[in-house]
Motif scaffolding. Structure first.
Motif, PDB file in Angstrom:
ATOM      1  N   GLU A   1     -30.705  19.053  -1.480  1.00 60.26           N
ATOM      2  CA  GLU A   1     -30.053  17.745  -1.559  1.00 60.26           C
ATOM      3  C   GLU A   1     -31.060  16.613  -1.394  1.00 60.26           C
TER       4      GLU A   1
ATOM      5  N   SER B   1     -26.280  15.776 -12.362  1.00 57.28           N
ATOM      6  CA  SER B   1     -24.882  15.372 -12.492  1.00 57.28           C
ATOM      7  C   SER B   1     -24.406  15.720 -13.890  1.00 57.28           C
TER       8      SER B   1
ATOM      9  N   TRP C   1     -19.986  16.004 -11.744  1.00 59.59           N
ATOM     10  CA  TRP C   1     -20.033  17.223 -10.933  1.00 59.59           C
ATOM     11  C   TRP C   1     -21.484  17.545 -10.652  1.00 59.59           C
ATOM     12  N   ILE C   2     -21.751  17.931  -9.407  1.00 59.31           N
ATOM     13  CA  ILE C   2     -23.111  18.311  -9.043  1.00 59.31           C
ATOM     14  C   ILE C   2     -23.421  19.686  -9.606  1.00 59.31           C
ATOM     15  N   ASP C   3     -24.567  19.792 -10.273  1.00 56.36           N
ATOM     16  CA  ASP C   3     -25.017  21.103 -10.727  1.00 56.36           C
ATOM     17  C   ASP C   3     -25.989  21.658  -9.689  1.00 56.36           C
ATOM     18  N   ARG C   4     -25.454  22.460  -8.772  1.00 53.99           N
ATOM     19  CA  ARG C   4     -26.264  22.986  -7.671  1.00 53.99           C
ATOM     20  C   ARG C   4     -27.401  23.853  -8.195  1.00 53.99           C
ATOM     21  N   THR C   5     -27.138  24.563  -9.292  1.00 52.11           N
ATOM     22  CA  THR C   5     -28.157  25.476  -9.811  1.00 52.11           C
ATOM     23  C   THR C   5     -29.391  24.690 -10.260  1.00 52.11           C
TER      24      THR C   5
ATOM     25  N   TRP D   1     -11.661  18.518  -0.479  1.00 48.62           N
ATOM     26  CA  TRP D   1     -12.750  19.454  -0.210  1.00 48.62           C
ATOM     27  C   TRP D   1     -13.646  19.593  -1.453  1.00 48.62           C
ATOM     28  N   ILE D   2     -13.016  19.733  -2.607  1.00 52.82           N
ATOM     29  CA  ILE D   2     -13.792  19.857  -3.850  1.00 52.82           C
ATOM     30  C   ILE D   2     -14.590  18.577  -4.094  1.00 52.82           C
TER      31      ILE D   2
ATOM     32  N   THR E   1     -17.665  18.451  -1.701  1.00 51.79           N
ATOM     33  CA  THR E   1     -18.746  19.417  -1.821  1.00 51.79           C
ATOM     34  C   THR E   1     -19.288  19.550  -3.241  1.00 51.79           C
ATOM     35  N   ARG E   2     -18.492  19.192  -4.243  1.00 51.96           N
ATOM     36  CA  ARG E   2     -18.919  19.502  -5.602  1.00 51.96           C
ATOM     37  C   ARG E   2     -19.278  18.294  -6.449  1.00 51.96           C
ATOM     38  N   THR E   3     -18.898  17.092  -6.024  1.00 47.47           N
ATOM     39  CA  THR E   3     -19.079  15.961  -6.937  1.00 47.47           C
ATOM     40  C   THR E   3     -20.132  14.986  -6.429  1.00 47.47           C
TER      41      THR E   3
END
Lengths: 510, 348
Positions: A358, A371, A375-379, B211-212, B215-217
């Motif tokens: 992060e 992004s 949406w965050i692309d964690r990969t 929650w989504i 953690t996801r956005t």
């Protein structure tokens, strides 16, 4: 006053301090004799500060003992250390800014129940001590109005008034001008002549050479060497600290290119106690390191903030590649290709509770591929972090570890990697190696020079004159928000720059 | 002896101390029951039975948990960004007002269109109630703890005025209450014959969505960064004020859904005792849940269970039901202490 010189005043025997699985000090023994200056050398994390905190009674050692003047010191009790005559001058001063010098010195020395304040006697005492040790400072000045050098004198006076026989100085010259450092050394010599003993912690080897009688080198929590200063050399000390030979980056000629960033007569407002800029004009050229020196608090924060996008000119213009940006925020600065290494890596550079992934994407998170439509692309983010960790040798448990667990040097490597990997045209390096050990410091400098050779324009801001002189192709001096002309590499000596730092040389100088 | 921080507490510590806190709370509550002259074991058993001992008891607990999930989420979302929203109570009431204004016949639509419109209107009203303090905070540096807290009283007095004036039910025999909402504006029961309404389902969905989001956005990332280190977030180029405004809209909206759900689901009309402090209890819920949106659901059911169980125990054992308030207060204090101890150890 020569009787008793050479007797042992402080004896640390087999000190071991553990923090969970980490051993900060292991079997450290150290002796300090009357009238002696001992320099304690070591990289960051070598255990110097822990050892000093044990000595001052802030930490209790797991094993070993502390003996002061032949008396063993009860562990974990700073008051006992104070009463036994230990005075500590911390790197970050512990003064109440809104009080006068005298009040600060008196703090904690008087009984709450005493009906008289004893100010008159104290003022006389402070005057006498200041005279004796060459610590020029007005006892009735408010601390907030003092320079850093003056504040340090107050800290030393504080210790002397409490009849300290042993002074511990933690990186005392880190914030001083060269002239102020010389004054400090003169003070220390007088103290030693009067029979005090001094423990001096520093990174700067030439200072250690100048003031100390003996050096003790710590590495990984152990004493690896102890020698009379006269019988060792700077190269030897550096090698002992790191455990390997260190080659300073060889100066390579710069090939200056076009102007990337230009300030034209820029003025910014003062923020709190931080000085603003006053009519500053400067140019940052591609392929060139522009160094900026000055005593802390003379406008460096404002200038760095301006380049980083946190600050806008109140008057004058800021031009990026010849154009004045309509909007100027940290985000537009990043988009304009400015890589920023902030002064305060804990406060501004990282979010301690975020993991490395992060933190690595902090500046780029809103862009592809991090992004994807919000949406965050964690990969992608993890891959990016892993690339930085690998390429910049960030020692860490992994990309999912909170960054606050990292040492300062590794945190800085991550920030450096985050900046360098975007191949910025301009790099703002604000105190990039503050608090780093020699290994990490050399690495950061090498990276900055490599970026310069690649064609980046670099602004290096530092309080360490030697660092700026070694790296910069052009040097400017900031004093009270005013900027000196640019001096080409090799045209100024440290003493001449030091004079500019105190304000001499400026047109409106009094 | 001194306390020392532990940089990375183990899972055992992170789970063990909160569990210890709950155990300590139970002991305190049982001690109080003993003081009141009852057998502590029996009182504890009666509380558990009253909260979850039968289908009726369990559904009552879930009904009571519904508004607490919404206000708990509202607080958890705001606190994550270090936006100290103490005004969930005001936002709840404004949400209820919006529901009543539009739901008592002004919009005569079928339920399928009316209910979503009412929910959105309620959220807008609640969001507005938090946007004002947030604007004052970002623009002038006014402490939002003070403004949101005081707005609770303003909102309640405003509702009181509405119920004595423009919204007063003409058929209400002079009582300060609003007209009942029309049938199309009532949230249906989850199953025929059960008291549990769809507000509970909505609350669960809201918790999962929050929650989504967190953690996801990108928005959630920004909210967490702003909350953890505002200066670093600003330095990295995050639009800090916009993040706070978005957080305020979300938080105020969630609290307002508690008001919507209580009017459209549970009560059917608006009175000044619509909320027995759901907004404030939401703070306890959020803290017990450690600000985790899914944890909020668990904490809200736990807190509701204590209230419902204590009511029923009080009738059976004659111990005052105030014990529920004391239990919750000690649970909160014990939890805060436990959180502190999780990352500290004692050294001699």
């Amino acid at each position: 006053m020569t009787e008793g010189f050479g007797e042992t005043v402080l004896r640390l025997a087999d000190i071991t301090v553990r923090f969970g699985p980490v051993t900060a000090n292991e079997g450290v023994s150290l002796e300090l004799r009357r009238g002696e200056v001992v320099a304690l050398l070591g990289e960051n994390g070598a255990g110097k500060t822990t050892l000093m905190n044990v000595l001052f009674g802030l930490y209790a050692a797991d094993e070993g003992s502390v003996e002061l003047f032949g008396q063993s010191l009860p562990p974990g009790n700073p008051r006992a250390a104070l009463e036994a005559g230990v005075g500590m001058v911390h790197q970050h001063f512990t003064l109440a800014e809104n009080l006068t010098v005298l009040d600060n010195i008196a703090l904690g020395t008087r009984s709450l129940w005493s009906p008289v304040s004893g100010t008159r006697a104290l003022r006389a005492r402070v005057r006498a001590l200041a005279e004796e040790y060459g610590l020029r400072v007005d006892p009735d000045a408010t601390v907030a109005n003092l320079t850093v050098g003056q504040r340090q004198r107050v800290e030393i006076l504080k210790a002397l008034v409490r009849d300290a026989r042993i002074l511990i100085l933690d990186e005392p010259t880190a914030v001083l001008t060269p002239q102020e450092s010389l004054d400090l050394f003169a003070t220390l010599r007088r103290a030693v002549a009067n029979g005090l003993s001094i423990l001096f912690i520093s990174h700067k080897l030439h200072e250690v050479e100048a003031v100390s009688d003996r050096v003790v080198v710590l590495r990984h929590g152990r004493v690896v060497a102890e020698a009379a200063t006269a019988q060792t050399s700077r190269a030897e000390m550096a090698r002992l600290m790191v455990g390997a030979d260190i080659a300073a980056p060889a100066p390579r000629p710069a090939r200056p290119g076009p102007v990337r960033v230009a300030l034209r007569d820029v003025t910014t407002p003062a923020r709190g106690t931080a000085t603003g800029l006053r009519g500053v004009s400067m140019e940052l050229r591609a392929g060139q390191v522009t160094g900026l020196v000055g005593v802390s608090g003379n406008g460096q924060t404002a200038l760095a903030g301006l380049i980083a996008g946190l600050e806008r000119p109140e008057r004058g213009t800021l031009e990026i590649d010849g154009k004045t940006p309509a909007v100027w925020t940290p985000r537009t600065a990043v988009r304009a290709g400015i890589g920023r290494i902030p002064e305060d890596r804990h406060g501004e550079g990282t979010v301690g509770d975020f993991d490395l992934t992060e933190n690595a994407m902090m500046e780029l998170y809103s862009r592809w591929p991090f992004s994807r439509a919000g949406w965050i692309d964690r990969t992608s983010a993890r891959a990016w972090a892993q690339k930085i960790i690998k390429r910049y040798d960030v020692r860490c448990p992994g990309p999912e570890a909170p960054i606050r667990l990292l040492s300062g040097g590794n945190m800085q490597k991550l920030i450096l990697g985050r900046v360098m990997e975007t191949a910025p045209d301009v790099i703002l390096a604000n105190q990039p190696v503050r608090g780093l050990d020699i290994g990490a410091l050399t690495y950061v400098h090498e990276q900055l020079l490599a970026a310069r050779d690649r064609g980046a324009a670099i602004l290096l801001i530092s309080e360490d004159l030697d660092e700026v002189i070694a790296l910069s192709d052009v040097i400017h001096v900031l004093s009270e928000g005013r900027l000196s002309p640019g001096f080409e590499r090799g045209t100024m000596t440290p003493t001449e720059l030091g004079a500019w730092m105190t304000g001499a040389g400026f047109e409106d100088a009094a | 002896m001194r306390l020392e921080p532990i940089p990375a507490p183990s899972l055992a510590r992170r789970a063990g101390f909160p569990a210890l806190a709950l155990g300590l709370t139970a002991l305190i509550a049982m001690g109080l029951a003993a003081l009141a002259g009852a057998a502590p074991g029996e009182v504890a058993w009666l509380v558990v039975k009253g909260a979850a001992g039968s289908k009726f008891a369990l559904l009552e607990t879930l009904n009571r948990a519904t508004p607490l999930i919404f206000t708990g989420l509202a607080v958890a979302v705001a606190f994550r960004a270090k936006l100290w929203n103490i005004g969930a109570e005001a936002q709840l009431y404004l949400g209820a007002v919006a529901t009543v204004v539009l739901g008592t016949g002004l919009l005569d639509w079928p339920a399928a269109t009316l209910l979503p419109v009412l929910a959105v209107a309620a959220m807008a009203a609640g969001a507005l109630a938090l946007l004002v303090p947030t604007f004052l905070k970002t623009r002038f540096g006014v402490d939002e703890v003070v403004t949101t807290l005081l707005l609770n009283f303003v909102a309640l007095l405003f509702v009181s005025y509405l119920l004595e004036g423009p919204l007063k039910d003409p058929m209400g025999l002079g009582w300060p209450k609003s007209e009942p909402v029309i049938d199309a504006a009532r949230l249906p029961r989850i199953a025929e014959g059960l008291r549990l309404h769809w507000g509970f389902g909505l609350a669960l969905i809201a918790a999962v969505l929050v929650w989504i989001l967190q953690t996801r956005t990108i928005w959630g990332f920004e909210i967490r960064a702003v909350g953890l280190n505002l200066k670093a977030a600003r330095f990295a180029g995050m639009p800090v004020n916009a993040v706070l405004v978005r957080t305020a809209i979300l938080s105020g909206g969630l609290a307002a859904l508690a008001g919507f759900s209580e009017v459209a689901g549970a009560k059917g009309n608006l009175t000044t005792d619509l909320s027995p402090g759901f907004g404030y209890t939401g703070i306890i819920v959020a803290m017990l849940a450690l600000l985790h949106p899914l944890g909020v659901v668990v904490a809200a059911i736990f807190v509701a269970g204590i209230f419902v169980g204590a009511d029923s125990m009080s009738r059976a054992a004659g111990v005052p039901s105030f014990i529920a308030d004391i239990t919750l207060a000690s649970a909160l204090l014990a939890m805060i202490l436990a959180l502190g101890l999780t990352s500290l150890r004692i050294r001699r």
